[in-house]
Motif scaffolding. Structure first.
Motif, short mmCIF file in Angstrom:
data_model
loop_
_atom_site.label_atom_id
_atom_site.label_comp_id
_atom_site.label_asym_id
_atom_site.label_seq_id
_atom_site.Cartn_x
_atom_site.Cartn_y
_atom_site.Cartn_z
N ALA A 211 0.82 -1.21 0.00
CA ALA A 211 0.00 0.00 0.00
C ALA A 211 0.86 1.26 0.00
O ALA A 211 0.47 2.29 -0.53
CB ALA A 211 -0.93 0.00 1.21
N THR A 212 2.02 1.19 0.60
CA THR A 212 2.89 2.36 0.70
C THR A 212 4.35 1.95 0.48
O THR A 212 4.70 0.78 0.56
CB THR A 212 2.80 3.02 2.08
N LYS A 213 5.14 2.95 0.24
CA LYS A 213 6.57 2.74 0.14
C LYS A 213 7.11 2.05 1.39
O LYS A 213 7.96 1.15 1.32
CB LYS A 213 7.22 4.11 -0.03
N GLN A 214 6.61 2.45 2.52
CA GLN A 214 7.09 1.91 3.79
C GLN A 214 6.83 0.41 3.90
O GLN A 214 7.70 -0.35 4.33
CB GLN A 214 6.44 2.64 4.96
N GLU A 215 5.65 0.01 3.48
CA GLU A 215 5.36 -1.43 3.52
C GLU A 215 6.30 -2.20 2.62
O GLU A 215 6.74 -3.30 2.95
CB GLU A 215 3.92 -1.67 3.06
#
Lengths: 200, 200, 200, 200
Positions: free
Chosen positions: A57-61
Motif C-alpha cells: 500500500a505504501t513505500k514503507q510497507e
DNA sequence: ACTTAAACGAGACGGTACGTCCCGTCTTTGC
DNA sequence: GCAAAGACGGGACGTACCGTCTCGTTTAAGT
C-alpha cells in the motif's frame, strides 16, 4: 480452503515479487534508507510502479517487507540451562539486527510509528514471535527449578534485546563487538533473574 | 570578542525563537513526527519560513533543537555504592526518554542517519555527555574498591540505556512501568559488573 | 474469397461485438468522452479487455466504430433542382451530426489528429462518401443547365456542412434550430452557386 | 481598485509566465497536441511544475491560455457595405483559425467539452467577442438601409465561421485556399441576407 | 532625523517524490 | 483459439514538501 480468487485472471508473477525485493535491498545498500525512491526501485526491478503498489500500500510497507521478510525466529533449542538458553537467544537477536544496515533499521522503526498497519505487522511478525521464544526459555527454567516463578517475558525481552539495539542503533558501536556484548547481556540477565529480583 | 556581524542590522527577535520551538512541539503532539511540515510550523508560529531557515539549516535540525533542547545530563551525585549510582543513572535516562513522544524519538533517530551534521550534534549533545556520567560512576566504583578495573563505559552505557530504549521504542511498553524496569536494569548491570565478567 | 484465417479455431462471438458497442455508447452518454475508459467499457460489457483489443487497435477506434458505425450516406434522391438537392443534403448532414453528443464529436475530431489510421478511416467513411453526394448533386445541376461548370465539390462541402458544424460544436447553439439553419445554408449556397461566383 | 493581495508576499514572476507560454507553444509545434506533457513544458521552461499549477488549474487551461492568449477581435472598420464588411470579418476569422496548428485547435475544442470552466472562458474570450463584431456589422447594414431587420447574429456567425472551420479542421483542406474560400463565404452570406431569407 | 543593513511575514520559485490512473499487452484457467 | 479476469511495463497526472529567493516593511545601531 484456499483463496477462491486465485482461480481467476492472470496470477501474480512471483518473479516480479523477487525483483522488487531484490531491487529494494540493493538500492537500500547503495543509497541508504533516505535515498530510496519507489521509482528507482521500479526501474531497477524492471517493473511498473503499479506492480509495486498492487503488492504494497505504501513505500514503507515495501521496504518493511523487503527487509524483514522472514525473521524466522525458529523455536529455540534447549541448551540445558537458563544461562545457556539466554545466550542463544541473544545471539539470535544480534544476528537479526546485524543483518540490515543501521540506517535502514532506524528508518523502519520511524515508519512503524507513522503507519498503524505497519506497526501491527511489525508487532506480529517480529515482537510477538520473539516474545514466544523468551517465554519458552523462561518456562523451561521454571520447569528445571532454576526459577521459582516465571518473570514477565516482556521485561526480559527488553533486557535482552535492548543493549544490542542501543549498541548498534544509538551508540553506533563496532558491530564486531556485538558477540561479546551479547555474552555480557546474557550473563547479566541470568544473574538478575536467578536472584529472583524480577517480578512476574 | 563577539561576532562583529552581530552589531549591524536588525537583531534576531527572540520571540520568534520561542514561537518556532513552541509551534514545533505543539504540532509534533498534534500530527506526529511524520505529519510535521515546515510550512505548518511557520504558519502556527506566525513566522516566515525564512526566519526558520535563518536559525536551522534543515527541518531535522529544527525538530532536534525543539525536542532535545537541553538534555542537561548534570554530573551525577555520589550515592555511595555502584548499585545505587547505576540506579540513579538509569532513572535519569528513563526520565529523558520519557519526555518526548515515542514517534518523535524514532523519527529523530532515523534522521540522525541521513544527516551527518545532526549525527555529530546528537553524539555530542547526548551520547558523549551521558558517557561521561557513566565513566564517572565506574571510576568511583574503582576508587571504592568495588571494581578491580574500569569496564568499557560504552558497553555499560548500552547495558543501561538499551532496555529502557527497547521497552519504550520497540516493545511499545507501558511508560508507567519504566521506573520498575530501570530498577531491574540497574540491578542486573550491577550484578554482572561486580562478578567481574565485563572487560575494560 | 473469405479470409482463410476465419476457418480455424473458435469464431468471434457477435454478441461480444454488440455488447462492446452498446457499453461504449452508454458510457459515453453517462461520463462523456473524456471520462470514458476501456476498462469501464469492458466491465460494463461483461467482456475482457483482450476481446476489445482483438477488434479495435486503440480506444479511439473503438469509440469511432461505436459512434460512427454506419453513417450510411445513401445516394441522394433527385429533388428536381439544385436548391432542393442542397436542402436535402443539408438535412442529411444535420441529422448525422445531431445523432451524437457534441463532446463525443469534438473528442473524435481531436483523435483524428493524433492517430493517422483513424484519420484515414474518418476520411474514407465519412468525408469522401459525403463528397460523392455533393459531387452528384452538382453534376445534376450542370446536367440540368443550372450551372455552367461544376464548382469544386470540396468547397461546396465546406459551405454546406460548416455552418451546422459550427452551430453545434463551437457556438453550442440550440439543436432544435438546426433545421432552420440547414434551410438557410442551402439557400445561401444555392444563391452563390447560381451567380457563378465559385470556381471549379 | 487594484487587487489588494498584490501587496503581500513575493509577486509572480512575469518571466515565468512568458517562459511557460513559450515552452507550451514550442512543444505544441514539435510534438503536437497529444504529445504535450506538463513535465516537458516545465523542463523546457526551466520552471517547476508547481509554478505552472499555481497559474492554471489543469493542463488544458495552460494550453488554452498559451494558444488563445489574446484573440484581440478588435472592433471592425466600416468598409461601406454589408458585403465588404462581411468579407473583412471572414478574413479575420480565417487569420485567427490559421494561426494555430489544426491538431491543437481540435484538441482545444475537445477540452472545452470536458471542462466547464474552460468552456465558459472559451465562450467569453472568443465567441462572444466575435459575436459583437458580427452584431455591429449587421447593425450597420440596417442603418444603411441594406437590411430591413437585423438577422440573428448567432446564425450569421455560424454561416461565416463554419465553412472556414470545416475546411481546415474537418476536410483538412489546403490552408492556402482559405482566402478564396473566405471570399466565397462572404459572397454567399451577403447574398442570402440581402434576399431577406434569414429571420431576426 | 537619517542612513544602513539585517530581520521580518508572505508567498512564489525550482526541484523531487509520491501515489493514482489508464493504455495496450500478456498470461492464466476454462470452454 | 476465443472467452473473462486481471497482472504487467510504461508513462503522465496533479499534489505535497523542501529549502531558496524575492517582495515590501519594520527595527535597531551608528551617524
Amino acid at each position: 480452503m484456499p483463496n477462491p480468487r486465485q482461480a481467476v485472471g492472470r496470477p501474480r508473477d512471483s518473479q516480479v515479487d523477487h525483483a522488487i525485493v531484490r531491487a529494494t535491498r540493493e538500492l537500500l545498500g547503495e543509497r541508504g534508507y533516505a535515498g530510496l525512491t519507489v521509482d528507482a526501485v521500479a526501474t531497477r526491478a524492471g517493473v511498473g510502479k503499479a506492480a509495486i503498489y498492487r503488492r504494497y500500500a505504501t513505500k514503507q510497507e515495501m521496504i518493511f517487507s523487503a527487509v524483514v521478510h522472514d525473521m524466522g525466529e525458529q523455536p529455540p533449542p534447549d541448551a540445558g540451562s537458563l544461562r545457556a538458553d539466554l545466550a542463544a537467544v541473544c545471539q539470535t537477536i544480534a544476528g537479526q539486527l546485524g543483518s540490515a544496515p543501521t540506517d535502514v533499521l532506524a528508518g523502519l522503526l520511524a515508519d512503524v510509528y507513522s503507519d498503524t498497519a505497519l506497526g501491527a505487522r511489525f508487532s506480529e511478525t517480529f515482537l510477538q514471535r520473539e516474545r514466544l521464544v523468551v517465554t519458552e526459555v523462561l518456562d523451561r527454567a521454571v520447569a528445571r527449578g532454576e526459577l521459582a516463578a516465571r518473570p514477565d517475558p516482556a521485561t526480559v525481552q527488553a533486557l535482552l534485546m535492548g543493549p544490542i539495539f542501543a549498541w548498534l542503533l544509538i551508540l553506533m558501536g563496532d558491530p564486531d563487538k556485538v558477540p561479546d556484548l551479547a555474552r555480557t547481556v546474557a550473563e547479566s540477565v541470568a544473574a538478575v533473574l536467578l536472584t529472583g529480583a524480577v517480578a512476574g
